[in-house]
Design a protein around this motif. Structure first.
Motif, mmCIF file in Angstrom:
data_model
loop_
_atom_site.group_PDB
_atom_site.id
_atom_site.type_symbol
_atom_site.label_atom_id
_atom_site.label_comp_id
_atom_site.label_asym_id
_atom_site.label_seq_id
_atom_site.Cartn_x
_atom_site.Cartn_y
_atom_site.Cartn_z
ATOM 1 N N ARG A 5 -8.029 -4.774 -0.659
ATOM 2 C CA ARG A 5 -7.845 -3.879 0.498
ATOM 3 C C ARG A 5 -6.953 -2.692 0.164
ATOM 4 O O ARG A 5 -6.489 -1.973 1.053
ATOM 5 C CB ARG A 5 -7.255 -4.662 1.675
ATOM 6 C CG ARG A 5 -8.295 -5.474 2.431
ATOM 7 C CD ARG A 5 -8.419 -6.880 1.918
ATOM 8 N NE ARG A 5 -9.675 -7.496 2.363
ATOM 9 C CZ ARG A 5 -10.144 -8.623 1.857
ATOM 10 N NH1 ARG A 5 -9.500 -9.254 0.889
ATOM 11 N NH2 ARG A 5 -11.282 -9.119 2.298
ATOM 12 N N GLY A 6 -6.664 -2.477 -1.115
ATOM 13 C CA GLY A 6 -5.913 -1.292 -1.524
ATOM 14 C C GLY A 6 -4.423 -1.490 -1.639
ATOM 15 O O GLY A 6 -3.674 -0.522 -1.816
ATOM 16 N N VAL A 42 7.911 3.525 6.795
ATOM 17 C CA VAL A 42 7.388 2.309 6.188
ATOM 18 C C VAL A 42 7.001 1.341 7.295
ATOM 19 O O VAL A 42 7.734 1.180 8.278
ATOM 20 C CB VAL A 42 8.425 1.638 5.263
ATOM 21 C CG1 VAL A 42 7.835 0.384 4.615
ATOM 22 C CG2 VAL A 42 8.904 2.602 4.192
ATOM 23 N N ALA A 43 5.841 0.705 7.150
ATOM 24 C CA ALA A 43 5.391 -0.325 8.091
ATOM 25 C C ALA A 43 5.302 -1.652 7.354
ATOM 26 O O ALA A 43 5.045 -1.692 6.141
ATOM 27 C CB ALA A 43 4.040 0.045 8.692
ATOM 28 N N TYR A 44 5.516 -2.731 8.100
ATOM 29 C CA TYR A 44 5.549 -4.061 7.504
ATOM 30 C C TYR A 44 4.624 -5.005 8.263
ATOM 31 O O TYR A 44 4.772 -5.183 9.482
ATOM 32 C CB TYR A 44 6.971 -4.651 7.548
ATOM 33 C CG TYR A 44 8.049 -3.756 7.002
ATOM 34 C CD1 TYR A 44 8.453 -3.837 5.669
ATOM 35 C CD2 TYR A 44 8.694 -2.828 7.829
ATOM 36 C CE1 TYR A 44 9.453 -3.023 5.176
ATOM 37 C CE2 TYR A 44 9.698 -2.015 7.342
ATOM 38 C CZ TYR A 44 10.080 -2.111 6.013
ATOM 39 O OH TYR A 44 11.078 -1.300 5.528
ATOM 40 N N GLN A 82 4.380 6.572 4.670
ATOM 41 C CA GLN A 82 4.387 6.489 3.218
ATOM 42 C C GLN A 82 3.922 5.154 2.659
ATOM 43 O O GLN A 82 3.267 5.103 1.614
ATOM 44 C CB GLN A 82 5.814 6.764 2.701
ATOM 45 C CG GLN A 82 6.316 8.148 3.019
ATOM 46 C CD GLN A 82 5.418 9.224 2.458
ATOM 47 O OE1 GLN A 82 5.108 9.224 1.256
ATOM 48 N NE2 GLN A 82 4.976 10.136 3.304
ATOM 49 N N ARG A 83 4.278 4.042 3.344
ATOM 50 C CA ARG A 83 4.036 2.745 2.718
ATOM 51 C C ARG A 83 3.758 1.679 3.772
ATOM 52 O O ARG A 83 4.284 1.730 4.878
ATOM 53 C CB ARG A 83 5.263 2.336 1.891
ATOM 54 C CG ARG A 83 5.030 1.136 0.993
ATOM 55 C CD ARG A 83 6.129 0.949 -0.049
ATOM 56 N NE ARG A 83 7.385 0.480 0.511
ATOM 57 C CZ ARG A 83 8.499 1.177 0.557
ATOM 58 N NH1 ARG A 83 8.512 2.422 0.069
ATOM 59 N NH2 ARG A 83 9.604 0.670 1.063
ATOM 60 N N TRP A 96 0.855 -1.190 0.000
ATOM 61 C CA TRP A 96 0.000 0.000 0.000
ATOM 62 C C TRP A 96 0.886 1.234 0.000
ATOM 63 O O TRP A 96 1.881 1.295 0.718
ATOM 64 C CB TRP A 96 -0.892 0.001 1.242
ATOM 65 C CG TRP A 96 -1.683 1.265 1.428
ATOM 66 C CD1 TRP A 96 -2.897 1.562 0.901
ATOM 67 C CD2 TRP A 96 -1.310 2.410 2.213
ATOM 68 N NE1 TRP A 96 -3.314 2.805 1.310
ATOM 69 C CE2 TRP A 96 -2.358 3.347 2.113
ATOM 70 C CE3 TRP A 96 -0.192 2.714 2.995
ATOM 71 C CZ2 TRP A 96 -2.317 4.583 2.757
ATOM 72 C CZ3 TRP A 96 -0.146 3.953 3.629
ATOM 73 C CH2 TRP A 96 -1.204 4.864 3.513
ATOM 74 N N GLN A 97 0.508 2.221 -0.812
ATOM 75 C CA GLN A 97 1.271 3.457 -0.906
ATOM 76 C C GLN A 97 0.358 4.628 -0.568
ATOM 77 O O GLN A 97 -0.767 4.716 -1.080
ATOM 78 C CB GLN A 97 1.819 3.643 -2.326
ATOM 79 C CG GLN A 97 2.793 4.790 -2.480
ATOM 80 C CD GLN A 97 4.181 4.452 -1.996
ATOM 81 O OE1 GLN A 97 4.523 3.279 -1.882
ATOM 82 N NE2 GLN A 97 4.990 5.464 -1.708
#
Length: 381
Positions: free
Chosen positions: A321-322, A273-275, A307-308, A159-160
């Motif tokens: 879910r985008g 950024v999340a993972y 951001q992501r 997702w961005q």
């Protein structure tokens, strides 16, 4: 190798991630998660000039292909049927972590090329079947391709956040999706609310020992449901809490004041950024997985202006879910000329198929046609 020296190399790379930090890799080894006993024998290869370390790579001598997410079981089977030994093989990757990023920690293109030469030398000296670099950065990919390594592509879903004008809130994000996707997400979230489930988000030092204990219980239940053993030990997460707490976000689902599920998200604050990493539940609730693993993390990322969000390996359901398809890369070198030629022919067929698959997926974007490509497309190639 001292932590400060390793992390200094990582900081100079184009795509550093928390998973390549010295503390993360050391915790995998010391906790018994990725070690000799589990088939991950750690090795370190460095490139030096004048006593100064110019590059380094974390390697593993592997006697299986578990925990990698780039599947080479068919290659191993072909070796065995031909009377050859595929294992042990040489692997450059973060154990159990399909997150793209820098693998060749190098201060220059020259140092990166020397590391690749060193990898091939180790493979030949120890008569190993092959060497592999998984989920590489663009710089690593360019160097490996120039050195004649075989390239292999796979697909993830990321997702961005909207460029230029980040989403104001989750409702703003939903408004950019097609009507049927919005309706489906709203319905899934309603199921969770009507089941009486609420969420708590804990970050860093807010995650207490009892929270980690509950999460680990959920984590092991996920593996048990698939009749397998968890890769990571409880001690690994204890080390994360002590040494890398700022890189973790825990969502705990509760009903009637009691925890029933948890999802653990890794964070890269420097790059925003999340993972998506691990999840589990002590009881079944319709659509709870989607809420815990996608909607809660996405809402958090939007609220924080991040951001992501990388959703991990595989899963076409993530598009609804985008999360959009992103191509990731690995590089491979095989010592046996005939097998390398056979694998090269296989990858020549597989590569265009993966590219066509990504193009087809992008034609079915969940976003409204009026949305510009720049506002919804992930930036990673």
């Amino acid at each position: 190798m001292p932590a400060h020296a390793w992390d200094a190399l990582l900081a100079d790379c184009s795509e550093p991630t928390p998973f390549m930090q010295h503390a993360f890799l050391a915790a995998l080894h010391a906790s018994g998660s990725a070690c000799d006993a589990t088939g991950w024998q750690p090795l370190l290869l460095t490139a030096e000039r004048g006593g100064r370390i110019e590059g380094a790579i974390a390697l593993y001598l592997k006697d299986h292909s578990y925990g990698e997410y780039v599947f080479d079981w068919a290659w191993a089977d072909a070796y065995q049927r031909a009377g050859q030994r595929y294992y042990p093989k040489l692997l450059g990757a973060v154990p159990f972590t399909p997150v793209p990023g820098s693998r060749l920690l190098a201060r220059s293109d020259e140092a990166r090329a020397v590391l690749l030469q060193g990898l091939e030398q180790v493979m030949r000296q120890h008569r190993l079947s092959s060497a592999h670099l998984l989920f590489m950065s663009e710089a690593d990919r360019t160097s490996a391709q120039a050195a004649g390594w075989l390239m292999r592509s796979t697909v993830q879903f990321h997702w961005q956040n909207r460029s230029g004008l980040p989403y104001a809130d989750f409702a703003d994000f939903l408004a950019t999706l097609q009507r049927d996707k919005r309706k489906k997400i709203a319905q899934e979230r309603r199921y969770v609310r009507e089941a009486g489930v609420t969420f708590r988000a804990l970050r860093g030092a807010e995650i207490g020992t009892a929270d980690w204990d509950f999460f680990y219980r959920c984590y092991t239940l996920t593996y048990r449901a698939h009749r397998s053993e968890p890769y990571l030990t409880r001690d690994f997460f204890a080390r994360m809490a002590a040494e890398m707490a700022e890189h973790w976000l825990l969502f705990i689902a509760e009903r009637g004041g009691e925890p029933i599920a948890a999802s653990l998200i890794a964070l890269d604050p420097a790059r925003q950024v999340a993972y998506g990493r691990y999840w589990g539940a002590t009881e079944a609730v319709s659509c709870l997985h989607f809420e815990a693993c996608y909607y809660q993390p996405l809402a958090w990322c939007i609220a924080q202006g991040w951001q992501r969000f990388e959703g991990g390996a595989q899963g076409e359901h993530k598009m609804a879910r985008g999360l959009l398809p992103v191509t990731t890369w690995s590089a491979h070198k095989l010592s046996h000329p005939a097998f390398e030629e056979a694998v090269a022919r296989y990858l020549e067929r597989e590569g265009p198929g993966v590219a066509a698959y990504v193009d087809e997926l992008r034609e079915h974007s969940p976003f409204k046609r009026s949305q510009s490509a720049d506002s919804t497309a992930p930036t990673r190639r």
